[in-house]
Design an enzyme around this catalytic site. Sequence first.
Site, PDB file in Angstrom:
ATOM      1  NE  ARG A  46     -27.845  36.027 -19.766  1.00 52.81           N
ATOM      2  CZ  ARG A  46     -28.354  35.328 -20.939  1.00 52.81           C
ATOM      3  NH1 ARG A  46     -27.767  34.121 -21.291  1.00 52.81           N
ATOM      4  NH2 ARG A  46     -29.547  35.530 -21.074  1.00 52.81           N
ATOM      5  CD  GLU A  54     -35.097  36.247 -15.439  1.00 52.76           C
ATOM      6  OE1 GLU A  54     -34.087  36.647 -14.375  1.00 52.76           O
ATOM      7  OE2 GLU A  54     -34.325  36.400 -16.159  1.00 52.76           O
ATOM      8  NE  ARG A  88     -25.159  38.709 -16.186  1.00 54.69           N
ATOM      9  CZ  ARG A  88     -26.394  38.213 -16.271  1.00 54.69           C
ATOM     10  NH1 ARG A  88     -26.882  37.339 -15.442  1.00 54.69           N
ATOM     11  NH2 ARG A  88     -27.162  38.723 -17.234  1.00 54.69           N
TER      12      ARG A  88
END
Length: 162
Positions: A46, A54, A88
């Site tokens: 990330r 998104e 992540r």
Amino acid sequence: MIKILFISCIFSSVLIFSQIKAKIVKVKDGDTVVALLSGNKQETLRLADVDCPENGQAFGKNAKQFTSSQVFGKTVIFYRIGKDRYRRTLAKIFYDDEKYLSAEIIKAGFGWWYFQNSRNIKLKEFETFAKEEELGLWSDKNAIAPWDFRKAKRNKQRKEIL
């Protein structure tokens, strides 16, 4: 005992911020990629300092496409700086003679400077420039920050449950 704790703290911080070379084998969205490490191990990264629209949001596909055009299939250098709430790896990714991926995304107008989690003020300048030039998502006068989009989506889902 204190010596052991001190040495382990130093050692773990060196591991967290060590330079890692990897090939980007997948782009999940504008700010999330998958890196292929040595030993054929994959790691989801990330991006630090940036938040992109998104996938289901306006300009989400554009952000993903931009990130892909910059790093997909390339060997990059990244630094692990932590984990996010989804476990992540938060990472700073550099490519093509030290370009910083998060900065390039913001400069091109495909992401917001993630000011809640970043101290890199230079990125705010890049965002302001992209906004003034109406680059990427800034061509939409009603662009919605991803954190607001996610919040609205959660609120809608809660109302549907009730």
